[in-house]
Design an enzyme around this catalytic site. Sequence first.
Site, PDB file in Angstrom:
ATOM      1  N   CYS A  82     -27.981 102.183 -31.439  1.00  0.00           N
ATOM      2  CA  CYS A  82     -28.578 103.188 -30.399  1.00  0.00           C
ATOM      3  C   CYS A  82     -27.520 103.979 -30.983  1.00  0.00           C
ATOM      4  CB  CYS A  82     -27.632 102.495 -29.127  1.00  0.00           C
ATOM      5  SG  CYS A  82     -28.092 103.300 -27.787  1.00  0.00           S
ATOM      6  N   HIS A 176     -29.765  97.399 -27.201  1.00  0.00           N
ATOM      7  CA  HIS A 176     -28.312  96.719 -27.121  1.00  0.00           C
ATOM      8  C   HIS A 176     -28.546  95.299 -27.123  1.00  0.00           C
ATOM      9  CE1 HIS A 176     -25.635 100.251 -26.862  1.00  0.00           C
ATOM     10  NE2 HIS A 176     -26.891 100.971 -26.125  1.00  0.00           N
ATOM     11  N   GLU A 178     -26.635  93.614 -28.163  1.00  0.00           N
ATOM     12  CA  GLU A 178     -25.536  92.541 -27.647  1.00  0.00           C
ATOM     13  C   GLU A 178     -25.068  92.207 -26.717  1.00  0.00           C
ATOM     14  OE1 GLU A 178     -25.752  95.980 -28.545  1.00  0.00           O
ATOM     15  OE2 GLU A 178     -24.338  97.018 -27.563  1.00  0.00           O
TER      16      GLU A 178
END
Length: 195
Positions: A82, A176, A178
């Site tokens: 991002c 994202h 994560e």
Amino acid sequence: MSRKKIAVLAVQGAFAEHIDRMKKLGAECIELRQRADLEQDFDGLILPGGESTVQGKLLRELSMFEPLREKIQNGLPVFGTCAGLILLAQELSNDEHVYFGTLPVRVQRNAYGRQLGSFHTEQEVKGIGKVPMTFIRAPYIESVVQSGEKRVEILAEVDGRIVAVRCGNQLGVAFHPELDADNRIHEMFLQMCGC
Ligand code: GLN
């Protein structure tokens, strides 16, 4: 294979989640908060999501910008998510800045507008299969910039827009990974780091 040491830029944004994920996958992690942290050896670098303008400014103020750019140019494996993708992009279509500029793609910031600023989907990633993708005020990759010997591989698209690429030592994604319970993109990066 020896345990890899991954450095995570930790000046702003969603760095803690990357550190947790990397540790879970067996890597050692260090946080990059100041220039002195760059004196350690590391095998890979993660540029997390957050606010690219703030991260870019802090990188310069903390004198970390040039040494990190040099490491990336010299082949250090890097994973930008991002805002991290924005920092890597060679061209930004709606921002006067270019940050590291090492990844030959043209990126549009906040590209999904206000209403669609944040959304979740699942899409095919080359070599991996379907993965969950969380987008938060995300950019997307408008186009690949033609550049001599550097070949950009498109790894994923959502609605015809490029959201993940790899170019040699650089992996850039607009979402994202994560934040979702799926390790495969992080595992792909660890493989790039020689794990
Ligand atoms: N909108 C942010 C930027 O332009 C990126 C958002 C994110 O990293 N989740 O820097």
